[in-house]
Write a protein that holds these residues in place. Structure first.
Motif, PDB file in Angstrom:
ATOM      1  N   SER A 168     -14.640   3.298   3.272  1.00 50.89           N
ATOM      2  CA  SER A 168     -16.061   3.483   3.568  1.00 50.89           C
ATOM      3  C   SER A 168     -16.331   4.842   4.199  1.00 50.89           C
ATOM      4  O   SER A 168     -17.455   5.323   4.177  1.00 50.89           O
ATOM      5  CB  SER A 168     -16.565   2.354   4.463  1.00 50.89           C
ATOM      6  N   VAL A 169     -15.318   5.476   4.797  1.00 49.66           N
ATOM      7  CA  VAL A 169     -15.537   6.827   5.341  1.00 49.66           C
ATOM      8  C   VAL A 169     -14.885   7.880   4.438  1.00 49.66           C
ATOM      9  O   VAL A 169     -14.804   9.055   4.797  1.00 49.66           O
ATOM     10  CB  VAL A 169     -14.988   6.969   6.786  1.00 49.66           C
ATOM     11  N   GLY A 170     -14.400   7.449   3.275  1.00 53.11           N
ATOM     12  CA  GLY A 170     -13.875   8.389   2.279  1.00 53.11           C
ATOM     13  C   GLY A 170     -12.524   8.984   2.635  1.00 53.11           C
ATOM     14  O   GLY A 170     -12.217  10.116   2.266  1.00 53.11           O
ATOM     15  N   LEU A 171     -11.685   8.236   3.355  1.00 54.95           N
ATOM     16  CA  LEU A 171     -10.383   8.782   3.753  1.00 54.95           C
ATOM     17  C   LEU A 171      -9.229   7.871   3.324  1.00 54.95           C
ATOM     18  O   LEU A 171      -8.159   7.883   3.933  1.00 54.95           O
ATOM     19  CB  LEU A 171     -10.331   8.963   5.272  1.00 54.95           C
ATOM     20  N   LEU A 172      -9.444   7.110   2.274  1.00 55.54           N
ATOM     21  CA  LEU A 172      -8.436   6.131   1.862  1.00 55.54           C
ATOM     22  C   LEU A 172      -7.090   6.779   1.545  1.00 55.54           C
ATOM     23  O   LEU A 172      -6.032   6.210   1.815  1.00 55.54           O
ATOM     24  CB  LEU A 172      -8.950   5.357   0.639  1.00 55.54           C
ATOM     25  N   ASP A 173      -7.142   8.013   1.005  1.00 46.47           N
ATOM     26  CA  ASP A 173      -5.891   8.666   0.600  1.00 46.47           C
ATOM     27  C   ASP A 173      -5.164   9.320   1.773  1.00 46.47           C
ATOM     28  O   ASP A 173      -4.097   9.893   1.597  1.00 46.47           O
ATOM     29  CB  ASP A 173      -6.177   9.709  -0.486  1.00 46.47           C
ATOM     30  N   ARG A 174      -5.709   9.200   2.983  1.00 48.11           N
ATOM     31  CA  ARG A 174      -5.089   9.880   4.131  1.00 48.11           C
ATOM     32  C   ARG A 174      -4.370   8.925   5.078  1.00 48.11           C
ATOM     33  O   ARG A 174      -3.946   9.342   6.156  1.00 48.11           O
ATOM     34  CB  ARG A 174      -6.168  10.624   4.937  1.00 48.11           C
ATOM     35  N   GLU A 175      -4.277   7.655   4.729  1.00 45.18           N
ATOM     36  CA  GLU A 175      -3.834   6.640   5.700  1.00 45.18           C
ATOM     37  C   GLU A 175      -2.460   6.920   6.307  1.00 45.18           C
ATOM     38  O   GLU A 175      -2.193   6.562   7.437  1.00 45.18           O
ATOM     39  CB  GLU A 175      -3.843   5.243   5.074  1.00 45.18           C
ATOM     40  N   LYS A 176      -1.571   7.586   5.546  1.00 45.85           N
ATOM     41  CA  LYS A 176      -0.208   7.789   6.058  1.00 45.85           C
ATOM     42  C   LYS A 176      -0.084   9.049   6.913  1.00 45.85           C
ATOM     43  O   LYS A 176       0.940   9.262   7.559  1.00 45.85           O
ATOM     44  CB  LYS A 176       0.783   7.860   4.899  1.00 45.85           C
ATOM     45  N   GLN A 177      -1.130   9.890   6.889  1.00 42.41           N
ATOM     46  CA  GLN A 177      -1.045  11.143   7.627  1.00 42.41           C
ATOM     47  C   GLN A 177      -1.269  10.918   9.121  1.00 42.41           C
ATOM     48  O   GLN A 177      -1.741   9.874   9.556  1.00 42.41           O
ATOM     49  CB  GLN A 177      -2.097  12.115   7.088  1.00 42.41           C
ATOM     50  N   SER A 178      -0.897  11.939   9.903  1.00 39.11           N
ATOM     51  CA  SER A 178      -1.199  11.891  11.322  1.00 39.11           C
ATOM     52  C   SER A 178      -2.586  12.498  11.517  1.00 39.11           C
ATOM     53  O   SER A 178      -2.963  13.415  10.805  1.00 39.11           O
ATOM     54  CB  SER A 178      -0.162  12.703  12.090  1.00 39.11           C
ATOM     55  N   PRO A 179      -3.350  11.995  12.476  1.00 44.05           N
ATOM     56  CA  PRO A 179      -4.704  12.532  12.696  1.00 44.05           C
ATOM     57  C   PRO A 179      -4.688  14.044  12.965  1.00 44.05           C
ATOM     58  O   PRO A 179      -5.664  14.730  12.699  1.00 44.05           O
ATOM     59  CB  PRO A 179      -5.187  11.772  13.933  1.00 44.05           C
TER      60      PRO A 179
END
Lengths: 225, 282
Positions: free
Chosen positions: A124-135
């Motif tokens: 919903s915030v358009g970051l599905l492909d970033r889940e494994k990254q560190s903030p």
């Protein structure tokens, strides 16, 4: 949904952060809380999060008086809230996924349910492909969106945001605001504290302006100039 | 716990040493007690027969001794046997060559049923005409008992003092862990984590510190045992004893783990309830 009834907050040093503040917000309503720094915006949000307790007046959520809430019930009350912090408050030693999963973990959701909900929130915030990254690998705007995903992952009834666009450029700020409107559309009560006047004037929404602890204005943007 | 490997290792070693000291003392006391138990059951009354008694009279005396109440067994040691034994064991055998006759008396070994009865028994035996002297060497046994009692108290005192030490060490380590995870605690609390949820990982950490400390302590004790064993065996063989050093055993190991874990948990609990209060929001 939210009702402030003559609320005052005086800190132990004697500083009066809020003075006789009264307002009501309906379920599914969105409003902005403005005022220059020190006007009491943060204190008002802290009262809602039960980080602080009022010195006078009543605060009712869903008809329940928070003054009568036992200390042991505070965590369960907080689970009804979603909070977006000014400095996003992400944990840099955990992945994006783990950050967003935190509210579900503390409430004891099953791992399968957590995975499903976290991915829905990140989507919903358009970051599905970033889940494994560190903030830390993400840009400021993306970090703020991770913070928003964490605030909505447990489908709260109330969403609070403290200067969510504080360090973002106008383009990104507008995107964040659009996100909040989408949550409002699905019935979430949204209260956003911000001093970004130019942004909220465009949005044609309810604005509450605090000045030295008092609610000096309460109305829709085009009524106020 | 794994974020600071060196700090963790140091804490575990300190806990292990603190647990090893009283446990080693405890094992020593237990071993000596076992040894003294063996001696106690072999506490015998030696009855020396008057010189010049006729063999028939000596035989009669043996029967008489066997009939006394509280006596389990009587064995006869002739002057000749005693001499041979002395010859073989004392190392002064060659000195006997210069003696014209056997200086040793005929003797009986009387095994009392109960140690407490032996004093009465000795008095009774002394009355018999043919008896020259009666010996009961018991005094050192009661001295040893008193020493063991002191040892046991020392174990308790040392255990209590070092237990408090472990609580403080674990407490301090947990305090550092709480401080380094302060941000995380705040966020967890703001998203609705209960106090119990926040506390739990720290309590587990304390428990694990105690467990690992106890395990390392057990290894230290095993090492200590191996190191001491040859000397103990040498000593035992000098006394013609079958004594073997006994270690902690399975139940002792489990008790050590339980004590370590318990003390670690206590340290974590005290630290968590003290330092969690300082973190807002409450």
């Amino acid at each position: 949904m939210i009702r402030f009834d003559n609320l005052s907050k005086r800190y132990t040093g004697g500083f009066e952060a809020l003075r006789n503040v009264s307002f009501e917000m309906d379920s599914g309503e969105m409003a902005f809380l403005t005022g220059h720094s020190g006007a009491g915006k943060s204190t008002l949000l802290k009262l809602l999060m039960l980080i602080e307790r009022p010195t006078a007046g009543n605060l009712l959520i869903n008809g329940k008086n928070l003054n009568r809430l036992a200390k042991s019930r505070i965590p369960f009350y907080r689970r009804q809230l979603g909070v977006v912090f000014q400095n996003h408050q992400l944990l840099f030693d955990r992945s994006v996924f783990e950050n967003v999963a935190l509210p579900l973990q503390v409430s004891g959701y099953s791992p399968g349910e957590i995975g499903r909900r976290v991915r829905a929130a990140l989507d919903s915030v358009g970051l599905l492909d970033r889940e494994k990254q560190s903030p830390i690998e993400l840009s400021g705007g993306e970090q703020q969106r991770v913070g928003i995903a964490r605030a909505v992952v447990h489908k709260p009834k109330i969403l609070l945001a403290d200067e969510p666009t504080g360090n973002l450029d106008p383009q990104l700020s507008a995107e964040i605001m659009a996100l909040f409107r989408r949550f409002q559309d699905v019935g979430v009560t949204v209260l956003v504290a911000t001093h970004d006047i130019s942004l909220i004037n465009k949005m044609n929404m309810r604005i509450m302006r605090l000045n030295q602890g008092e609610l000096e204005l309460d109305g829709v943007a085009h009524d106020i100039d | 716990m794994l974020r600071e490997p060196l700090q963790t290792l140091l804490t575990v070693v300190v806990i292990a040493i603190a647990l090893t000291l009283p446990t080693a003392l405890y094992i020593s006391v237990e071993n000596i007690r076992q040894l003294s138990g063996g001696v106690e059951s072999s506490a015998q009354i030696t009855v020396f027969v008057k010189k010049g008694a006729r063999p028939a009279a000596i035989e009669k005396l043996g029967e008489q001794l066997g009939k006394l109440s509280g006596v389990t067994s009587v064995s006869y040691i002739s002057a000749q046997t005693a001499l041979e034994e002395f010859n073989a064991l004392s190392g002064f055998g060659s000195a006997l060559q210069y003696l014209d006759e056997n200086p040793l008396p005929e003797a009986f070994l009387v095994q009392p049923l109960l140690l407490n009865d032996s004093a009465k028994l000795v008095a009774e035996i002394r009355q018999i005409t043919l008896v020259d002297d009666v010996q009961l060497d018991m005094e050192w046994l009661s001295r040893l008992d008193a020493l063991l009692d002191m040892g046991r108290k020392l174990v308790l005192a040392l255990g209590a003092a070092l237990g408090i030490g472990v609580i403080l060490v674990v407490g301090n380590t947990i305090r550092l862990a709480i401080q380094s995870r302060r941000d995380e605690i705040i966020i967890v609390k703001l998203v609705g984590g209960t106090d119990a949820y926040v506390r739990r990982p720290f309590l587990y950490t304390g428990l694990l510190f105690g467990f690992f400390g106890a395990m390392v302590a057990a290894l230290m004790l095993i090492g200590l045992g191996f190191w001491l064993e040859p000397s103990v065996n040498d000593l035992a063989s000098l006394y013609q004893s079958q004594f073997r050093l006994s270690g902690l055993g399975v139940s002792g190991f489990i008790a050590l783990l339980a004590i370590g874990g318990g003390v670690g948990l206590a340290g974590a609990w005290i630290s968590v309830s003290q330092h969690m209060r300082d973190i807002k929001p409450r």
